[in-house]
Design a protein around this motif. Structure first.
Motif, short mmCIF file in Angstrom:
data_model
loop_
_atom_site.label_atom_id
_atom_site.label_comp_id
_atom_site.label_asym_id
_atom_site.label_seq_id
_atom_site.Cartn_x
_atom_site.Cartn_y
_atom_site.Cartn_z
N ASP A 13 1.19 -1.18 -0.35
CA ASP A 13 0.26 0.00 -0.32
C ASP A 13 1.31 1.23 0.21
O ASP A 13 1.45 0.83 0.70
CB ASP A 13 -0.40 -0.21 1.46
CG ASP A 13 -1.49 1.17 1.79
OD1 ASP A 13 -2.43 1.71 0.40
OD2 ASP A 13 -2.16 1.64 2.34
N HIS A 89 0.11 1.66 9.94
CA HIS A 89 -1.08 0.62 9.51
C HIS A 89 0.00 -0.89 9.47
O HIS A 89 1.01 -0.21 8.66
CB HIS A 89 -2.67 0.47 9.10
CG HIS A 89 -2.43 1.07 7.40
ND1 HIS A 89 -1.85 -0.13 6.37
CD2 HIS A 89 -2.44 2.27 6.64
CE1 HIS A 89 -1.73 0.33 5.41
NE2 HIS A 89 -2.39 1.26 5.74
N HIS A 96 -4.63 -3.35 5.75
CA HIS A 96 -4.60 -3.01 6.89
C HIS A 96 -4.71 -4.37 7.86
O HIS A 96 -5.54 -4.61 8.58
CB HIS A 96 -6.28 -2.16 7.41
CG HIS A 96 -6.03 -0.84 6.20
ND1 HIS A 96 -6.49 0.32 6.64
CD2 HIS A 96 -5.32 -0.58 5.52
CE1 HIS A 96 -6.79 1.73 5.81
NE2 HIS A 96 -5.05 0.87 5.17
N THR A 112 3.40 0.71 7.06
CA THR A 112 3.77 2.24 6.80
C THR A 112 3.88 3.03 7.56
O THR A 112 3.75 3.09 8.44
CB THR A 112 2.53 2.35 5.75
OG1 THR A 112 0.87 2.68 6.95
CG2 THR A 112 1.82 0.93 5.08
N GLU A 114 2.65 6.98 6.75
CA GLU A 114 2.60 8.02 5.62
C GLU A 114 1.64 8.93 6.21
O GLU A 114 0.73 9.72 6.57
CB GLU A 114 1.49 6.62 5.11
CG GLU A 114 0.30 6.26 5.99
CD GLU A 114 -0.56 5.77 5.27
OE1 GLU A 114 -1.41 5.94 4.95
OE2 GLU A 114 -0.70 4.04 5.61
N GLU A 137 2.94 7.52 1.49
CA GLU A 137 3.48 6.34 2.03
C GLU A 137 4.23 5.20 1.44
O GLU A 137 4.30 5.61 0.09
CB GLU A 137 1.87 5.76 2.25
CG GLU A 137 1.45 4.32 2.30
CD GLU A 137 0.18 3.88 2.87
OE1 GLU A 137 -0.58 4.56 1.23
OE2 GLU A 137 -0.47 3.25 3.09
MN LIG Z 1 -2.14 3.05 3.97
#
Ligand SMILES: [Mn+2]
Length: 167
Positions: A13, A89, A96, A112, A114, A137
């Motif tokens: 992500d 997260h 997540h 992460t 971000e 991120e």
């Molecule tokens: Mn994220």
């Protein structure tokens, strides 16, 4: 762009922000570089034994100092108006992923980092800042030594983003 991906059951992500016309204005660049600095500080705290919120606390500290310096806020606690979400997260089988954020960061976890700044139109600051929004991120592998940025090959610095936009 905040983008999630999945490969062989594991997720990633990342987020990149860019100026729509290809070149940052002075104000956009100030905000971008501030978010980048906050992210760098957050990433540096993503290591074994630190509390889960250590990257967030580092990012908040940089963003608060920066917003004060730029005159966008007048009191430290006002940072929340422009940076209103968490910084990290877990990543894993879910984008997540489940995880206990009250436990210290452990070796081989991936999180992460971000931070972002979002200045809505009508905000109580000089209107030259209005409508600037930015989040950066990346995905960080926790290790006992240096945090490893798994998404390091994606352009991240303002100059790199502009160079990419020129193509
Ligand atoms: Mn994220």
């Amino acid at each position: 762009m905040d983008i999630g991906g999945e490969y062989h059951g594991y997720t990633a992500d990342i987020t990149r922000s860019f100026p729509i016309n290809g070149k940052f204005t002075t104000e956009q660049r100030e905000i971008y570089d501030l978010v980048l600095e906050a992210q760098d500080s957050g990433i540096a705290e993503a290591k074994v034994g630190n509390i889960f919120k250590a990257p967030h606390n580092a990012a908040v500290s940089v963003i608060t100092r920066g917003l004060l310096k730029l005159g966008i806020i007048a009191k430290p606690e006002e940072y929340k108006k422009y940076f209103m979400h968490g910084t990290s997260h877990y990543l894993g089988l879910d984008v997540h992923d489940a995880g206990n954020s009250s436990q210290p960061l452990q070796d081989r976890q991936v999180i992460t980092v971000e931070p972002g700044i979002y200045i809505a139109e009508g905000s109580p600051c000089d209107k030259k800042w209005w409508n600037i929004g930015c989040r950066i991120e990346d995905d960080i592998l926790i290790s006992p030594n240096r945090p490893e940025i798994l998404s390091k090959y994606s352009p991240r610095k303002a100059d790199e983003i502009e160079k990419l936009m020129k193509k």
